[in-house]
Design an enzyme around this catalytic site. Structure first.
Site, short mmCIF file in Angstrom:
data_model
loop_
_atom_site.label_atom_id
_atom_site.label_comp_id
_atom_site.label_asym_id
_atom_site.label_seq_id
_atom_site.Cartn_x
_atom_site.Cartn_y
_atom_site.Cartn_z
N ASP A 97 4.95 -3.69 -2.85
CA ASP A 97 3.70 -2.97 -2.59
C ASP A 97 2.62 -3.81 -3.32
OD1 ASP A 97 4.64 -0.92 -0.95
OD2 ASP A 97 5.15 0.45 -2.88
N LYS A 103 11.61 6.16 -4.65
CA LYS A 103 11.31 4.87 -4.94
C LYS A 103 11.77 4.46 -6.66
CE LYS A 103 7.31 3.52 -2.27
NZ LYS A 103 6.02 2.94 -2.40
#
Ligand code: NAP
Length: 290
Positions: free
Chosen positions: A109, A72
């Protein structure tokens, strides 16, 4: 130009491991629901292979991809554009292949987490009171950025390794305070929202080491974990009468943003989708991951 090379709507998940991911079920469900020809595929990619994998997305006809552990943060230098929230979080979970073949990154997220809390507890407001995050990893950063953007005024972070919680407080400004790990059980009395952002309680791992005796009545207890759907932390909070939120809603909501970016349709979280995803918990080993 690129549209001619990608009439089939390919997207996928870059990470390692990815075999346990629920994202193919989620995105393929939405592709079928909206009659879009396409497929969402798991893409196991090593750290060494990451630059070539990203560089190949456009040529392979991908609309984009999600990114999960451990890449990520590592994807960031390979992207032409990063949106401000992802820059602040310092992690990207959604990549879009633009029409000219360049890559844009964002992070859904935190927004997914917020929406999941509002779905489960529609009365929650950013002004409702202090929020405590247990953990200070990548997921905690995404949740913190979303909570601050929503207007939370008192965000507390407690982490086993204090340096990461202190770094979040220093970086995210005066609305964020780091608390000592040893004092975590004492920090629960006046909270509107308590969030486990660690991996403790995930299937195969020990439960979160947090005594809930001082948890305020009415405090929402949320966990980012969705395997199992109810962690020992959530089970105990529920038994005490507190409202609870598991990590499945976050998973589903973060996925909506990618689907919209790749296919131009904002999909819905329907009972049929939830049934399809929950069926995977009965048929595959209880492993976590996107
Ligand atoms: P990460 O960056 O590796 O952070 C892990 C966190 O867990 C750190 O704060 C770490 O503390 C803490 N931790 C690890 N072992 C611990 C222990 N024995 N005792 C106390 N704390 C411990 O991972 P992440 O990406 O933030 O992910 C965290 C969790 O969120 C995972 O369970 C992941 O599956 C979940 N998640 C869910 C979604 C969703 O869509 N629902 C999305 C993203 C992540 P230290 O700093 O001390 O090591």
């Amino acid at each position: 130009m690129l549209e001619r090379t990608r009439p089939f709507g390919l997207a996928g998940l870059i990470g390692l491991p990815v075999a346990q991911s629920r994202s193919p079920v989620i995105h393929d469900h939405w592709l079928a629901e909206h009659g879009i020809p396409g497929r969402y595929v798991p893409l196991p990619v090593t750290a060494e292979g990451l630059p070539a994998a990203l560089a190949g997305l456009a040529a392979l006809g991908f609309r984009g991809c999600n990114v999960t552990m451990p890449h990520k943060r590592a994807v960031i230098p390979h992207l032409a554009r990063i949106d401000p929230a992802a820059r602040r979080i310092d992690a990207v979970n959604t990549v879009v292949v633009e029409a000219d073949g360049t890559l844009s990154g964002s992070n859904s997220d935190g927004a997914g987490f917020l929406q999941s809390v509002l779905d489960a507890c529609p009365g929650w407001r950013a002004e409702a009171g202090p929020v405590l995050l247990v953990g200070a990893g990548g997921a905690a950063r995404s949740v913190a950025v979303a909570l601050l953007a929503a207007g939370v005024r008192d965000l507390r972070v407690v982490n086993r390794s204090p340096d990461k919680a202190e770094a979040m407080a220093a970086e995210f400004g005066p609305r964020v305070a780091a608390l000592p790990w040893a004092r975590r059980a004492d920090a629960l009395a006046d909270l509107a929202l308590l969030v486990n952002t660690t991996d403790r309680g995930m299937a195969g791992k020990p439960a979160l080491d947090l005594a809930l005796a001082r948890l305020g009545a009415g405090t929402i207890a949320a966990d980012l974990i969705y395997t199992p759907l109810e962690t020992p932390f959530l089970a105990e909070a529920r038994a005490r009468g507190n409202p609870t939120v598991n990590g499945l809603g976050m998973l589903l909501h973060q996925a909506r943003f990618g689907f919209h970016a790749w296919y131009g349709v904002m999909p819905a979280i329907t009972p049929g989708l939830i049934r399809a995803v929950e069926a995977t918990f009965r048929t595959s080993p209880a492993e976590a991951g996107r």
